[in-house]
Design a protein around this motif. Structure first.
Motif, PDB file in Angstrom:
ATOM      1  N   ILE A 112       0.839  -1.201   0.000  1.00 43.46           N
ATOM      2  CA  ILE A 112       0.000   0.000   0.000  1.00 43.46           C
ATOM      3  C   ILE A 112       0.871   1.246   0.000  1.00 43.46           C
ATOM      4  CG2 ILE A 112      -1.664   1.333   1.362  1.00 43.46           C
ATOM      5  CD1 ILE A 112      -2.904  -1.285   2.259  1.00 43.46           C
ATOM      6  N   LEU A 113       1.943   1.231   0.788  1.00 44.62           N
ATOM      7  CA  LEU A 113       2.864   2.367   0.825  1.00 44.62           C
ATOM      8  C   LEU A 113       3.521   2.591  -0.534  1.00 44.62           C
ATOM      9  CD1 LEU A 113       4.352   4.547   2.431  1.00 44.62           C
ATOM     10  CD2 LEU A 113       6.040   2.809   3.083  1.00 44.62           C
ATOM     11  N   SER A 119       1.599   6.906  -6.829  1.00 40.68           N
ATOM     12  CA  SER A 119       0.545   7.881  -7.104  1.00 40.68           C
ATOM     13  C   SER A 119       1.027   9.298  -6.816  1.00 40.68           C
ATOM     14  CB  SER A 119      -0.686   7.553  -6.254  1.00 40.68           C
ATOM     15  OG  SER A 119      -1.718   8.475  -6.483  1.00 40.68           O
ATOM     16  N   LEU A 120       1.828   9.458  -5.778  1.00 40.36           N
ATOM     17  CA  LEU A 120       2.376  10.770  -5.434  1.00 40.36           C
ATOM     18  C   LEU A 120       3.247  11.311  -6.566  1.00 40.36           C
ATOM     19  CD1 LEU A 120       2.955  13.022  -3.365  1.00 40.36           C
ATOM     20  CD2 LEU A 120       4.787  11.591  -2.460  1.00 40.36           C
ATOM     21  N   VAL A 306      -9.349   0.957   6.871  1.00 43.36           N
ATOM     22  CA  VAL A 306      -8.698   1.156   5.568  1.00 43.36           C
ATOM     23  C   VAL A 306      -7.345   1.826   5.719  1.00 43.36           C
ATOM     24  CG1 VAL A 306      -8.991   2.202   3.274  1.00 43.36           C
ATOM     25  CG2 VAL A 306     -10.964   1.271   4.476  1.00 43.36           C
ATOM     26  N   ALA A 307      -7.112   2.500   6.846  1.00 42.17           N
ATOM     27  CA  ALA A 307      -5.835   3.161   7.127  1.00 42.17           C
ATOM     28  C   ALA A 307      -5.494   4.222   6.091  1.00 42.17           C
ATOM     29  CB  ALA A 307      -4.705   2.131   7.212  1.00 42.17           C
ATOM     30  N   SER A 308      -6.514   4.961   5.635  1.00 39.34           N
ATOM     31  CA  SER A 308      -6.300   6.079   4.723  1.00 39.34           C
ATOM     32  C   SER A 308      -6.975   7.306   5.345  1.00 39.34           C
ATOM     33  CB  SER A 308      -6.867   5.759   3.338  1.00 39.34           C
ATOM     34  OG  SER A 308      -6.623   6.817   2.431  1.00 39.34           O
ATOM     35  N   ALA A 343      -4.230   4.681  -1.957  1.00 36.29           N
ATOM     36  CA  ALA A 343      -4.027   3.830  -0.786  1.00 36.29           C
ATOM     37  C   ALA A 343      -5.311   3.082  -0.445  1.00 36.29           C
ATOM     38  CB  ALA A 343      -3.568   4.670   0.403  1.00 36.29           C
ATOM     39  N   ALA A 344      -6.456   3.750  -0.573  1.00 34.88           N
ATOM     40  CA  ALA A 344      -7.739   3.094  -0.297  1.00 34.88           C
ATOM     41  C   ALA A 344      -8.025   2.008  -1.324  1.00 34.88           C
ATOM     42  CB  ALA A 344      -8.858   4.137  -0.275  1.00 34.88           C
ATOM     43  N   ILE A 345      -7.702   2.274  -2.593  1.00 36.81           N
ATOM     44  CA  ILE A 345      -7.888   1.254  -3.628  1.00 36.81           C
ATOM     45  C   ILE A 345      -7.012   0.040  -3.342  1.00 36.81           C
ATOM     46  CG2 ILE A 345      -7.491   0.739  -6.071  1.00 36.81           C
ATOM     47  CD1 ILE A 345      -8.305   3.627  -6.698  1.00 36.81           C
TER      48      ILE A 345
END
Length: 468
Positions: A112-113, A119-120, A306-308, A343-345
């Motif tokens: 995820i990271l 994406s960033l 979700v940790a977002s 991150a959610a995806i």
């Protein structure tokens, strides 16, 4: 001379065709304006230049912000000096983390990271605008499509802030003149949504279906007395899947039954159950095998399992699409940063690829619950499967402020001894109903049995030494 008879004829025609009450009202308003103008001109106090200077010198404007109590509990800060995960460094102490809402442990997920970092590099840090202007990017649309598919609903809508999700959804539908029935233990975000709706609010006792039906019968009686008003009044029911303020699960089947019986529109906040309950993590509806179509709108925050960041609403196209023009948090807030949407995806990818993580979380949460019921001077509250639990003093103190201070001291001492827990913080003067002070515990899928035992030992030792 020719215009004068014509003018009088027009005035006469206007007076003849205008109702008498309108003429009287307009005359009254005209005389009121004239009187106010003359009164202000003649009644205004006159000052010399010296008097004006003296008044200006002595003038002290009211402060923009009122004085704050120096020792207010919300002003206390604990310095976090590490990345947040199963372990955390607080005020220089390396601790087992039972304070952060990271139920599935995805804050430490390397994939995820990595996806968020990609994406960033592609999109930059932020979207720099609301969704309706230039803040919509393909990653936002992808996330909404994935959420709708995962929840098996027609449409999904993503907000950039978890708090504003349900706080915006409620007033998007319920307006002045409508009626909302709501559990008295709902969280602060729901309370703000109720305020913004300006609807008539009826609180029923926490998880008490008899009290709710009593209120519904009273409303039905009022509707019978005034059918014309009843035809225009919409009725809503609002509940949480698991209540943040108590850790207790709502009786969803009974709520759905009452919703059908009394023809209510039902909103369910699944922030603490999404990604936690059910075989596939779809929440309380899946866990209790309740048809999601029986719930008009499901909302959830993505800041827990979700940790977002952010939140979402799912439902039918007809219902959800309405928020794109009426949800204030959607219309006027900058959209979710693309890296957090990604991150959610990625978290949803993990949900679908490894559904066993939900069973693992439920097992660890049950283990923690059973052990934490054994404190000698603290009392546990919360459902066995709830990832959020509350610890209260076994004996209630007469002074609530002293109780809060004692719980804060217990939390501080636990941190110094390697277990990060935190007292639950509330805006007590703004809450709709009184809330007893507590220490809030957050479960984590990555906890081991030894770590649960270690946490229990520290909390038991500290509480036993501080509580007389």
């Amino acid at each position: 001379m020719v215009a004068t008879p014509y003018l009088f004829n027009e005035i006469e025609r206007i007076f003849r065709n205008t109702p008498l009450y309108a003429i009287v009202l307009e005359a009254f308003l005209l005389l009121s304006v004239i009187w106010l103008l003359l009164y202000k001109r003649n009644g205004r106090q006159r000052f010399t230049k010296e008097q004006e200077d003296e008044i200006i010198d002595k003038y002290e404007p009211e402060p923009l912000v009122a004085d704050t109590v120096p020792n207010h509990p919300l002003l206390r800060t604990r310095l976090v000096q590490s990345k947040v995960g199963k372990r955390i460094v607080v005020d220089g102490h390396d601790c087992l983390n039972l304070a952060s809402h990271n139920y599935l442990g995805l804050l430490e997920d390397s994939q995820i990271l990595e996806d968020a970092c990609k994406s960033l590099r592609k999109y930059g840090v932020g979207s720099c605008g609301p969704r309706g202007f230039y803040g919509t990017m393909d990653v936002h649309l992808d996330l909404e499509e994935r959420l709708a598919k995962f929840m098996q609903m027609e449409e999904a809508l993503v907000y950039s802030y978890g708090f504003s999700t349900i706080a915006s959804a409620i007033p998007a539908y319920s307006k002045r003149g409508d009626v909302i029935f709501v559990d008295e233990a709902v969280n602060f975000a729901i309370q703000k949504g109720l305020d913004a709706s300006r609807s008539t609010i009826y609180f029923f006792k926490h998880n008490d279906m008899n009290d709710l039906e009593r209120l519904l019968k009273e409303q039905a009686a009022r509707d019978e007395k005034n059918p014309k008003k009843a035809a225009k009044t919409r009725r809503f029911l609002v509940a949480e899947g698991i209540y943040m303020n108590t850790g207790e699960m709502c009786p969803l089947p009974e709520l759905v039954s009452l919703r059908a019986k009394y023809k209510l529109r039902f909103f369910l906040d699944e922030s603490l159950t999404f990604g936690v309950l059910g075989k596939n993590g779809r929440g309380l509806t899946e866990h209790l095998n309740v048809d999601r179509n029986e719930v008009d709108l499901i909302s959830a925050g993505m800041e827990w399992a979700v940790a977002s960041i952010g939140g979402f609403c799912v439902g039918s196209n007809f219902i959800v699409e309405h928020q794109r023009l009426s949800g204030l948090g959607y219309c006027f807030s900058a959209s979710l940063p693309p890296l957090l949407a990604q991150a959610a995806i990625s978290a949803l990818n993990r949900f679908e690829a490894e559904p066993q993580i939900f069973e693992e979380l439920q097992e660890k949460t049950t283990m923690l619950h059973k052990r934490f019921t054994q404190f000698s001077k603290l009392k546990l509250r919360g459902d066995e499967l709830s990832p959020v639990k509350h610890l209260y003093l076994s004996k209630t103190l007469e002074n609530e402020e002293e109780e809060r201070k004692l719980l804060t001291k217990i939390a501080d001492t636990c941190i110094s001894r390697g277990v990060a827990v935190i007292e639950a913080c509330y805006l007590y003067n703004l809450e709709k109903h009184s809330i007893r002070p507590s220490i809030r515990i957050a479960s984590n899928r990555l906890l081991s049995l030894d770590e649960i035992e270690f946490a229990f030992g520290i909390i038991e030792s500290v509480s036993s030494s501080l509580i007389l």
